[in-house]
Design a protein around this motif. Structure first.
Motif, PDB file in Angstrom:
ATOM      1  N   ARG A 102     -48.149 -79.669-103.530  1.00 50.80           N
ATOM      2  CA  ARG A 102     -46.642 -79.960-103.810  1.00 50.80           C
ATOM      3  C   ARG A 102     -47.267 -79.832-105.209  1.00 50.80           C
ATOM      4  O   ARG A 102     -47.212 -79.984-105.993  1.00 50.80           O
ATOM      5  N   PRO A 103     -45.515 -78.700-105.313  1.00 47.22           N
ATOM      6  CA  PRO A 103     -44.435 -78.812-105.957  1.00 47.22           C
ATOM      7  C   PRO A 103     -44.428 -79.881-106.865  1.00 47.22           C
ATOM      8  O   PRO A 103     -43.319 -80.456-106.342  1.00 47.22           O
ATOM      9  N   ALA A 104     -44.234 -80.020-108.885  1.00 47.94           N
ATOM     10  CA  ALA A 104     -42.928 -80.739-108.621  1.00 47.94           C
ATOM     11  C   ALA A 104     -43.252 -81.059-110.557  1.00 47.94           C
ATOM     12  O   ALA A 104     -43.999 -79.365-111.267  1.00 47.94           O
ATOM     13  N   PRO A 105     -41.799 -81.160-111.155  1.00 50.23           N
ATOM     14  CA  PRO A 105     -42.220 -81.525-112.661  1.00 50.23           C
ATOM     15  C   PRO A 105     -43.084 -81.618-113.078  1.00 50.23           C
ATOM     16  O   PRO A 105     -44.087 -82.779-112.853  1.00 50.23           O
ATOM     17  N   ALA A 106     -43.557 -80.709-114.132  1.00 50.00           N
ATOM     18  CA  ALA A 106     -44.614 -80.779-114.894  1.00 50.00           C
ATOM     19  C   ALA A 106     -44.257 -80.293-116.149  1.00 50.00           C
ATOM     20  O   ALA A 106     -43.379 -80.328-116.864  1.00 50.00           O
ATOM     21  N   ARG A 107     -45.206 -80.997-117.174  1.00 46.30           N
ATOM     22  CA  ARG A 107     -45.565 -81.315-118.500  1.00 46.30           C
ATOM     23  C   ARG A 107     -46.453 -80.290-118.864  1.00 46.30           C
ATOM     24  O   ARG A 107     -47.532 -80.621-118.170  1.00 46.30           O
ATOM     25  N   GLU A 108     -46.696 -79.269-120.379  1.00 44.73           N
ATOM     26  CA  GLU A 108     -47.995 -78.994-120.372  1.00 44.73           C
ATOM     27  C   GLU A 108     -47.763 -78.980-122.203  1.00 44.73           C
ATOM     28  O   GLU A 108     -47.019 -78.849-123.078  1.00 44.73           O
ATOM     29  N   MET A 109     -49.314 -79.030-122.241  1.00 44.14           N
ATOM     30  CA  MET A 109     -49.635 -78.832-123.890  1.00 44.14           C
ATOM     31  C   MET A 109     -50.453 -78.026-124.208  1.00 44.14           C
ATOM     32  O   MET A 109     -51.783 -77.998-123.049  1.00 44.14           O
ATOM     33  N   LEU A 110     -50.912 -76.726-125.787  1.00 40.23           N
ATOM     34  CA  LEU A 110     -51.666 -76.224-125.329  1.00 40.23           C
ATOM     35  C   LEU A 110     -52.571 -76.869-126.547  1.00 40.23           C
ATOM     36  O   LEU A 110     -51.660 -77.592-127.784  1.00 40.23           O
ATOM     37  N   THR A 116     -53.531 -77.775-120.893  1.00 39.19           N
ATOM     38  CA  THR A 116     -53.519 -79.749-120.139  1.00 39.19           C
ATOM     39  C   THR A 116     -52.248 -79.291-119.398  1.00 39.19           C
ATOM     40  O   THR A 116     -50.897 -79.197-120.065  1.00 39.19           O
ATOM     41  N   ARG A 117     -52.226 -79.620-117.883  1.00 36.79           N
ATOM     42  CA  ARG A 117     -50.944 -79.594-117.378  1.00 36.79           C
ATOM     43  C   ARG A 117     -50.292 -81.023-116.730  1.00 36.79           C
ATOM     44  O   ARG A 117     -51.966 -81.005-116.265  1.00 36.79           O
ATOM     45  N   ARG A 118     -49.937 -81.398-116.907  1.00 36.22           N
ATOM     46  CA  ARG A 118     -49.649 -83.160-116.019  1.00 36.22           C
ATOM     47  C   ARG A 118     -48.662 -83.306-115.461  1.00 36.22           C
ATOM     48  O   ARG A 118     -47.512 -82.943-115.797  1.00 36.22           O
ATOM     49  N   PRO A 334     -45.331 -82.096-127.820  1.00 40.43           N
ATOM     50  CA  PRO A 334     -46.188 -81.404-127.744  1.00 40.43           C
ATOM     51  C   PRO A 334     -46.099 -81.222-126.056  1.00 40.43           C
ATOM     52  O   PRO A 334     -46.945 -80.439-125.802  1.00 40.43           O
ATOM     53  N   TRP A 335     -45.569 -82.387-125.164  1.00 42.51           N
ATOM     54  CA  TRP A 335     -45.438 -81.734-123.737  1.00 42.51           C
ATOM     55  C   TRP A 335     -44.497 -81.570-123.485  1.00 42.51           C
ATOM     56  O   TRP A 335     -42.969 -82.483-123.269  1.00 42.51           O
ATOM     57  N   ARG A 336     -44.250 -79.777-123.676  1.00 48.22           N
ATOM     58  CA  ARG A 336     -43.086 -79.437-123.118  1.00 48.22           C
ATOM     59  C   ARG A 336     -42.976 -78.711-121.838  1.00 48.22           C
ATOM     60  O   ARG A 336     -44.200 -79.522-120.759  1.00 48.22           O
ATOM     61  N   ASP A 337     -41.323 -78.805-120.691  1.00 49.59           N
ATOM     62  CA  ASP A 337     -41.306 -79.104-120.200  1.00 49.59           C
ATOM     63  C   ASP A 337     -41.338 -77.788-119.175  1.00 49.59           C
ATOM     64  O   ASP A 337     -41.248 -76.290-119.644  1.00 49.59           O
ATOM     65  N   ALA A 338     -42.382 -77.441-118.308  1.00 48.98           N
ATOM     66  CA  ALA A 338     -43.214 -76.700-117.646  1.00 48.98           C
ATOM     67  C   ALA A 338     -42.169 -76.276-116.650  1.00 48.98           C
ATOM     68  O   ALA A 338     -42.717 -75.407-115.809  1.00 48.98           O
ATOM     69  N   GLY A 339     -41.201 -77.048-116.634  1.00 48.39           N
ATOM     70  CA  GLY A 339     -40.610 -76.831-115.079  1.00 48.39           C
ATOM     71  C   GLY A 339     -41.156 -77.210-113.692  1.00 48.39           C
ATOM     72  O   GLY A 339     -41.992 -77.937-113.917  1.00 48.39           O
ATOM     73  N   LEU A 340     -40.789 -77.150-112.334  1.00 43.97           N
ATOM     74  CA  LEU A 340     -41.522 -77.545-111.391  1.00 43.97           C
ATOM     75  C   LEU A 340     -43.164 -76.484-111.053  1.00 43.97           C
ATOM     76  O   LEU A 340     -42.590 -74.991-111.056  1.00 43.97           O
ATOM     77  N   LYS A 341     -43.925 -76.963-110.896  1.00 43.82           N
ATOM     78  CA  LYS A 341     -45.549 -75.870-111.202  1.00 43.82           C
ATOM     79  C   LYS A 341     -46.444 -77.129-109.295  1.00 43.82           C
ATOM     80  O   LYS A 341     -46.156 -78.066-109.682  1.00 43.82           O
ATOM     81  N   ARG A 342     -46.850 -76.533-108.866  1.00 43.63           N
ATOM     82  CA  ARG A 342     -48.914 -77.069-108.270  1.00 43.63           C
ATOM     83  C   ARG A 342     -49.457 -77.071-109.274  1.00 43.63           C
ATOM     84  O   ARG A 342     -49.135 -75.980-110.415  1.00 43.63           O
TER      85      ARG A 342
END
Length: 348
Positions: A102-110, A116-118, A334-342
């Motif tokens: 399932r793809p869903a709205p994700a946030r990522e932090m380096l 780390t993707r959540r 720090p949690w950047r919007d990564a768009g839709l991700k799996r």
């Protein structure tokens, strides 16, 4: 003497800083009362530790009956619980397939060389993946996360991905042994794949969740100078420790938890822990749960949030609040919007 604008700022913020003494606030650098060498020599940090741990112990006692005696004893001894084969094999396979597809709205932090993707497990995600409810409502998942958190409420829930060695940079700061904060807190990992010993396993110092006289003395010493620590994480309240310091606290070496898929780990992250080093680029995916509340709040529930149906919506609301603060000049989210991700997508 501080310049007038700075003095005015301190006077304006003084009531807030004082209120934070009775909250989960932990940053020695951001609150001059928490970071005061003089107040901590007089026992401020020691008093907060003792009170927070005593109240958490009382709340845990009220939640203990939901855990089997062997599980309660294991947690009291080690500070964490491990259960292999949590779900029946067919249920686990179906859940894993649904979560990864399932793809869903994700946030990522380096952080350092690690991304780390959540993905928030909010109501929309749960409706799309109904098999997830079997994990959330599993008796051990419910009982262990609540007992360790010392709160009878659903934890924050994410689908989390750890991608290691995604860039040339300093090592991930989460690989340094540390305590998350000064009071008992809960994190849990339900691993969707095998975690090998050299692929960033969760690592924990058994027994380090206990507030022993040695730990209390160590915390008190560190608190006196923590606001000036060169390590930003320690200065902000997540104290780092070296492995060679553990014997003086009566603690054993860290234990790396290399585990198969379908394993649940629940830990009190007041205990010293870290993400083990990954020797190669890798990917780790888990359902990740977290709970950290005001340790001085005596009640063990969040009835208003539950009544309003906000508990499953906390993560997207939190991200939106951080975005709004950034737009208003209050600091970078720090949690950047990564768009839709799996969960299994590679790092961008």
């Amino acid at each position: 003497m501080p310049a007038l604008p700075e003095l005015a700022r301190r006077i304006a913020l003084a009531p807030w800083w004082a209120l934070e003494l009775l909250s989960s606030a932990k940053s020695f650098a951001d609150n001059p009362l928490l970071g005061s060498a003089r107040l901590n020599r007089l026992g401020l940090h020691r008093v907060r530790l003792r009170a927070a741990h005593a109240l958490s112990a009382r709340r845990r006692a009220g939640l203990a009956a939901a855990l089997a005696p062997a599980e309660r004893e294991a947690f009291a001894r080690d500070g964490y619980l491990v259960r292999h084969d949590l779900l029946p094999a067919a249920d686990f396979a179906a859940l894993r397939e649904s979560l990864l597809a399932r793809p869903a709205p994700a946030r990522e932090m380096l952080q350092g060389d690690t991304l780390t993707r959540r993905i928030a497990l909010d109501p929309a995600f749960r409706r799309a993946v109904p098999a997830l409810q079997g994990l959330i409502e599993h008796p051990l998942f419910r009982a262990a996360t609540r007992h360790v958190a010392a709160y009878d409420r659903e934890p924050w829930l994410y689908l989390q991905t750890i991608l290691s060695h995604v860039r040339a940079a300093a090592p991930d700061p989460q690989t340094h042994l540390h305590a998350d904060t000064f009071h008992p807190t809960m994190k849990a990992w339900f691993f969707l794949g095998e975690v090998a010993a050299d692929e960033g396993p969760f690592t924990y110092v058994p027994g380090s969740h206990r507030l022993t006289p040695e730990r209390l003395a160590w915390e008190s010493r560190r608190a006196e100078s923590a606001a000036r620590e060169p390590c930003r994480m320690s200065a902000r309240g997540s104290l780092r420790i070296e492995a060679d310091e553990l014997p003086a606290l009566g603690l054993p070496p860290p234990r790396a938890l290399a585990v198969p898929a379908n394993t649940l780990v629940v830990a009190d992250t007041f205990g010293f822990h870290a993400r083990g080093p990954s020797l190669r680029p890798g990917l780790r995916i888990e359902v990740w749960a977290y709970d950290r509340r005001n340790p001085f709040w005596p009640a063990s529930t969040d009835a208003p949030l539950a009544w309003l149906g906000l508990l499953p919506r906390r993560a997207p609301l939190y991200w939106a609040a951080l975005d709004a603060r950034e737009r208003l000049g209050g600091g970078r989210n720090p949690w950047r919007d990564a768009g839709l991700k799996r969960a299994g997508d590679p790092a961008a």
